[in-house]
Enzyme design. Structure first.
Site, short mmCIF file in Angstrom:
data_model
loop_
_atom_site.label_atom_id
_atom_site.label_comp_id
_atom_site.label_asym_id
_atom_site.label_seq_id
_atom_site.Cartn_x
_atom_site.Cartn_y
_atom_site.Cartn_z
N SER A 1 -9.59 1.75 2.60
CA SER A 1 -8.71 2.58 1.79
C SER A 1 -7.60 1.80 1.11
O SER A 1 -6.85 2.34 0.32
CB SER A 1 -8.08 3.65 2.69
N SER B 1 -10.20 -0.96 6.55
CA SER B 1 -9.49 -0.70 5.29
C SER B 1 -8.73 -1.88 4.72
O SER B 1 -8.32 -1.83 3.56
CB SER B 1 -8.54 0.49 5.46
N LYS C 1 0.84 -1.19 0.00
CA LYS C 1 0.00 0.00 0.00
C LYS C 1 0.88 1.24 0.00
O LYS C 1 1.98 1.25 0.58
CB LYS C 1 -0.90 -0.02 1.24
#
Length: 546
Positions: free
Chosen positions: A205, A229, A128
């Site tokens: 996210s 997330s 990420k």
């Protein structure tokens, strides 16, 4: 440069990392191409298809035997990631040449020494955007943080552990602005789509990570979770995703929003297509003794689950009292229940003294303690507007809500959370009186989201109560893929009478044709610092489904 020019230049730079021979001449729209994997495999050669469909365990074995080179494996995943990005917008950074150089160094080591450097030798791992690598941005969806590469001293501890084990980094993946939205969208990259259904969101996210791993452009990647997330993108893309207890895995030097917030912290964890891969990498990180380098990590070694009772008891959550689950999610939950019962386990209703909505509401208040001033200030640095998805997360409207007026209010939130945890822990222990084993339940099965996904612009309709609750409690949780939506089976219940306008809106949103083929799953939840048990129970459910 204006913020628009900076954002466009950054996106163009990322896209330029894709070799011309891998660039698609035209990008089909979501009506022309709904699901990506078959299309992508039509663009790969046979060896690339085989490699990218392999697990880490399989790849590691073949590399260690000399049947595959690190460079061969890396090129295959780079090619697939390049195609996945063009179809879903899942990558925030692309650095294939750097990855090839690393892979060549690993191959040279193998030639000279006749062995691998570690269990991840030559295995591509995605990250990420917020995981720091030297010389690469960690913009976390902000235009103001573009073109500010991290230094050697800022590299994330978890990246060092993975690289020491032989992992090859080749991409970082998109996040929502500030990582506070369940839809992965930013003013830099736009919306990240779901590779199983490009009409829908990848979630957030960690949506870029979910989309890339779901499209098999990575065998395993890392996301973070402060309110869902990891778990939301994982279930939307049919992945196993681990939201461990806070600080079980090292967060040191990972760029973050609301960094170091003491009452409710983000956690980092793996997302993978294969549960054994997830276990291997989680164990590898814990076995590296990360507490030596990160003072927040408790010195808890890996505890292999052995001699666990054969008959298990599970609590199950079937609703939140606010809205009915969509048909595919209800079916996934029921399939999980029946699979466990068929193997001799028992499943009882989970009805703690605190509602899911109470925990979700407390989490929402904690998130907004600064009135989202950090987000407003960071956006002001470049002049970019705050994304609508972020405003929606803050309660909707044109502006962010006010924060707390005194630090005492924040400490009170910590007190309320602590009291919540004690009450629910006590209830968990009390379930021993309800089970046939005489023990408290071993784990909880819960939905993650009311639906299989949503259109990006409709994020404000849905609730975080199935995920926020377990962040507030700080229980360990892992997603388990169960099935996919089927338009011929998952029919709308026309006889259902909604309990509220909100419930009606969610039921009206369901479209069997729209959701067809989209993954649906559940989460398996255990008490704090029980990641090993969570993975074991997930394997019990996985095997029961077989």
């Amino acid at each position: 440069m204006t913020w628009e020019e900076t954002a466009k230049a950054k996106k163009n730079k990322v896209d330029s990392g894709i070799p011309k021979e891998w660039s698609l001449k035209s990008i089909p729209n979501s009506e022309e191409l709904r699901s990506t994997n078959e299309y992508i495999e039509g663009k790969l050669n046979g060896s690339e298809v085989k490699i990218t469909n392999s697990t880490i365990v399989q790849l590691s074995e073949q590399i260690s035997l000399g049947n595959l080179s690190a460079l061969e494996v890396t090129r295959a995943f780079c090619h697939r990631a390049a195609l996945a990005h063009q179809l879903t917008t899942c990558c925030s950074e692309i650095f294939f040449e750097r990855a090839y150089k690393k892979a060549e160094e690993l191959d040279e080591y193998f030639r000279k020494n006749g062995k691998t450097v570690g269990p991840l030798h030559g295995v591509p791992i995605s990250l990420k955007d917020q995981v720091n690598l030297e010389g690469i941005d960690s913009a976390i969806g902000y235009v103001s943080l573009v073109n500010k590469p991290k230094t050697k001293d800022e590299v994330s501890n978890i990246a060092k552990i993975l690289e020491d084990a032989g992992a090859v980094f080749y991409v970082k993946t998109t996040t929502s602005m500030a990582m506070v939205s369940c839809c992965t969208s930013s003013n830099i990259y736009g919306v990240t789509l779901n590779p199983f259904n490009r009409n829908l969101s990848s979630g957030g996210s960690s949506g870029g990570e979910g989309a890339l791993v779901g499209a098999k452009g990575s065998p395993l990647g890392f996301g973070t979770d402060i309110g869902g997330s990891i778990r939301i993108p994982s279930t939307f893309q049919g992945l196993f995703g681990l939201r461990g207890c806070s600080n079980r895995l090292p967060y040191c030097n990972v760029t973050n929003s609301f960094a170091h917030a003491p009452v409710l912290a983000s956690v980092i964890g793996p997302m993978a297509r294969d549960l054994d891969d997830l276990k291997l990498v989680t164990k590898l990180i814990i076995d590296s003794k990360p507490w030596v380098y990160d003072p927040k990590v408790p010195p808890i070694p890996w505890r292999e689950v052995v001699d666990y009772p054969k008959k298990l008891s599970f609590g199950i959550i079937t609703g939140n009292g606010e809205s009915k689950l969509h048909p595919p999610v209800r079916r996934a939950l029921e399939l999980a229940r029946q699979a466990l019962i068929s193997q001799g386990h028992e499943v009882i209703e989970w009805k703690p003294p605190l509602s899911l909505s109470e925990c979700r509401d407390l989490a929402g208040i904690i998130f907004g303690t600064d009135g989202y001033q950090e987000i407003a200030d960071e956006c002001a640095n470049s002049g970019e507007p705050i994304m609508e998805e972020v405003l929606s997360f803050g309660g909707g409207g044109d502006t962010l809500p006010p924060g707390i007026s005194h630090i005492h209010e924040y400490w009170e939130m910590g007190k309320f959370r602590y009291e919540y945890q004690q009450k629910v822990d006590e209830y968990w222990l009390s379930t021993a009186s309800q089970t046939s084993t005489g023990r408290p339940i071993d784990g909880i099965i819960s939905p993650i989201w009311e639906s299989c996904s949503f259109k990006a612009e409709d994020i404000g309709l849905f609730s975080l109560c199935y995920t926020d609750t377990f962040n507030i409690l700080d229980y360990s949780s892992i997603t388990v893929p169960i099935t996919t939506a089927d338009k011929d089976i998952d029919l709308k219940d026309s006889s259902y009478d909604p309990i509220s306008d909100h419930d009606k809106a969610i039921q009206d949103y369901y479209d069997a044709e729209l959701y067809h083929g989209t993954p649906a799953g559940v989460q398996m939840i255990t008490p704090r610092y029980e990641e090993e048990r969570a993975i074991h129970l997930a394997s019990v459910l996985r095997d029961s489904l077989k």
